[in-house]
Design an enzyme around this catalytic site. Sequence first.
Site, mmCIF file in Angstrom:
data_model
loop_
_atom_site.group_PDB
_atom_site.id
_atom_site.type_symbol
_atom_site.label_atom_id
_atom_site.label_comp_id
_atom_site.label_asym_id
_atom_site.label_seq_id
_atom_site.Cartn_x
_atom_site.Cartn_y
_atom_site.Cartn_z
ATOM 1 N N GLU A 288 1.007 -1.282 -0.075
ATOM 2 C CA GLU A 288 -0.062 -0.047 -0.069
ATOM 3 C C GLU A 288 0.900 1.201 0.116
ATOM 4 O OE1 GLU A 288 -2.540 0.667 3.688
ATOM 5 O OE2 GLU A 288 -3.972 1.755 2.229
ATOM 6 N N GLU A 474 -5.324 -2.278 13.006
ATOM 7 C CA GLU A 474 -5.351 -3.300 11.408
ATOM 8 C C GLU A 474 -6.630 -4.224 11.437
ATOM 9 O OE1 GLU A 474 -3.284 -2.064 9.504
ATOM 10 O OE2 GLU A 474 -2.274 -0.772 11.197
HETATM 11 ZN ZN LIG Z 1 -4.918 1.967 8.510
#
Ligand SMILES: [Zn+2]
Length: 1059
Positions: A288, A474
């Site tokens: 990411e 998360e």
């Molecule tokens: Zn995050």
Amino acid sequence: MTTSGSRAEFLAVDALGSTSDIKYDRTGGWFVSTRRALLLGLLAIASMVLVGVLVHYLDTCRGLRTGTELISVTEASVATPNTPKDGAESSISAAELRLPKDVTPSHYRLRLEPYLEDADPDGKNFTYNGHVSITIQCHRTTNRVSIHAKNLDIGKDVKVAVAAPRNSGATSETAVRTLANTTPNPITTTPGGLRRKRSLTRNHHRRRQRTVTSTAPPGLPPRVTGCVPEVRKEMYVISVEPSLEPGLTYTLDIPFKGLLKESLYGFYRSSYKDENDTKIWMAPTQFEPTHAREAFPCFDEPAMKARFEISIARRRDDMITLSNMPVRVTEPIEGQPGRVWDHYEITPKMSTYLVAFIVARSDFIPTNDTGATYLNPRSRNTTVPEFRVYARRQLIQTAQYASSIGPRVLDFYGEYFGMPYPLPKLHMAAIPDFSLGAMENWGLLTYRETNLLFDSKSSSMSSKEGVAIVVAHELAHQWFGNLVTMKWWNDLWLNEGFATYMEYLGSDHVEPSWAMIDKFLVYEQQPAMALDGLRSTHPVSTTVDNPSQISEIFDYVSYSKGASLIRMLNNSLTEEVLRKGLTRYLNKWKYSNAEENDLWQVLTEETLVSRESSLPDNVTVRQVMDTWTLQDGYPVLSVTRDYDDGSANLSQTRFTLDNSSSDTTWYIPVSYVTQNEMNDAANSSRRTFPRIWLKKEPTTEVHDLTKNNSYDTWVLFNIYATGYYRVNYDTRNWGLLPAVTRAQLLDDALNLARAGILGYDVALNMTQYLATGENHYVPWTAAFENFKFLDLVLRQTTAYGCFQKYILKTLAAVTESLGFEATTTETQLQSLLRPDILAWLSKMDDPEVVRWAKNLFQLWTTSSKPDTENPVRVDVRGVVYCTAVKTGGTQEWDFVLKRYLAAANRPSESDVLLMSLACSRQEWLIVTLLEKSLESGGEIRLQDVSRLWDNMASRDLTSRVAFRYIQNKWSSIFEKYGKDEYLMGDILHGAISGLSTEFDLTYVREFYRANKGKFSFAERKIEQELEGLELRVGWHNRSYGTVASWLQDHQGGQKVKRE
Ligand SMILES: [Zn+2]
């Protein structure tokens, strides 16, 4: 993903991208220089034109092959240093940076053969061979397929083939089967995750195969006629003849090679030392936002979801691999004795940025507890996912805390979102070198070691809290982000804002005594408001086109402001409406993508059926939220009471720290309580509920706010600061307000004063209550954040002595009640507060604390085994080390440096030691530290450089030294780190945000002017830093006099000279 934060999460460090490429080149790799690559590309294209007629018969990228070298897209060629922002990407339009929608992927068959410690058959280690077969659906006739790839060498045998006939009714699964049978793929697999479905279709499939040939369109099957890198777009364009046709499914076969890089993005290498002090390598991933394309060719946009079928090769006896899904089967590799394939089950449909894999030595091990026993009885019928934490063997004991809370948080979210975690397993892995705080890859979450591992012997209470928060963050992404993903990065805030909001609910669930819900205000909302009060802020939902813009929005606005807006929504619509809406939203868009309007839509629908919700009539959630997510900044609500008739006038205007005018307006949910109502406990749970809405109008009247003649009773607005705005009152009401919701009042008052909206004397008067026995962590945290600003702007003035005395006086009572030593019965909040109080006492040169710290440190230095025997308690190590280094000399600094170098296997301790080195007051030691931090492959891990610089701003002197340092070395710093916007941002922050004088401003402006164009990826950051400095200088002109005389009056001491 978790990036920066006020706690244990830190911003990213990349990226010696180009350096590592160059290094690799030196060792004889197949990467070639940019200029040469471009030249070869041109030659190749020219030769393709010349042999045009022959091209028809070529089905590969061989046109690009010259001798034994392949064209490669090197990082250097993507954005060369010294390329101004405008030069690098502006010539490519936003639309061109996006993949065309002519084809979309549905399935990736990805094979990777990494050579970490061994050399590959060509004699190179830190490389990998890869092969990807992608099933694509064609939606529009096209003879060009664009696919992302960066820093990869695409092999010669790129192929395109028809996989399924038009209108065959073939499901994507059957298409995949066809692919496996018709492409030269040595691995034929029975897909595990979809095993049952597949076996049902197998017989149909055999029949269909004949159909493929009989109904294939007339003419030639597609052949690859060219394969051209478009370097600046980070793409390859594959040309085919004849064109691909809509309705047909094709397979795209791409062999490639890659490098396990030193930078911390893509598929990279990380290392640690084992018990025998031997360096051990491992290779994790960080994709990411746009780094999957650096690991394998892919359609690297979040909305191009597909299934992933991954196989990774490894040495059989002493290596392991991990990926998103469980291993389906392991089998020997033919012709490579001792090596095996790990074939993984197929993932559900997901975005490329969530794919992950890890190749490591067998001493990268899991916790024993699989988590199978955690579920409570009501979840009995759901499939229990395997839950494990992985870490290097030496640290696995410290994974206990994460492995105990993780499953409980997961279970809580399953309940909250109304659906269980959808994958068969969940692994969390602690990575020794990790750019960010953590990453939510579906089923394989990766963390910086300090954010996952908690060692009670070397980690403080705040580290433990950091672990709980990051794990909860998360895990929330497994639903919000992974199951339902934003369509494009402009809605990143939906992912990050929600995960940040949920992390407080999740951590509160497992640690109910920690008051996590109260901490939201000082950990998220107030820091967000501080930065969002700058003119150079940006809206939550913002247009982003290129990778650097995408990276830039992983900031406080997306995370903390986003979360604050969700919290405001929760309190305006009611928790029930939000929860039901979320469940419906997740169900509606699961395995797919959505945008913010899709969420507003379901929430509006929920409010219509709810009796509780307080949305104004005929107003949608979207209308309300558009004013918050599409506009930047936030309002200040001004309350002017009419004490005679009991009414009040409310008005709104944008709050900026320079108090400039603006006509922006918002839909503001207004909650309030009067002094009389406070005694009514019955309504206390509804106090945060809006009683009025300010509907995008500048002012409104509230009648009957209080009874008439309520001269001596107060009214408090924005209860618990659940609205993302500040409140200002008439001076009389400010004076009446009690110390309830203390953190909010302090922060509002001091910031309103800072902006010149409220008199500083009113605001400073509010801080006086702290000295009367305040001992709660949350208001102190709010106070310290504001004192930090005063400390900074007063540091070089004659008023600083009075400031020190005032702070010491303010801290006296709380120090007395907390003491220096922890007790066994104290609360978590007390354990967190003590180190902060001691740190401030040290900062204010309190002689007792300085003596105490120096003695403890001295005791430690006399230990014969200082690395294993440390008399300093874990919670106060930060303040003890820092004080000793600050008041000491070379000897103390060297001692701490030595301990830092020996603490590689104690991540939290190593972090505290490194930050303490920056406390020195000796310029040459600070310069030495800065120098070390920017040395490649030096003593300081790349992942820690960012945090070290970020920390510079908070220390005496260091910011000024750091600024002079970057002023002299900017060109070389930019050349080396220019592509890493996070690191560049932290370097600039460390060097500028500790400055405060007119003199400094002159130099920083000059620096900005001289280097314009060399901030490319951190342009917004430098603008914010410059604006912050201008505000501090402006503060001196406007507020110094008032503050100096207030401090003098409340402190005694010498008469202060007005500046
Ligand atoms: Zn995050």
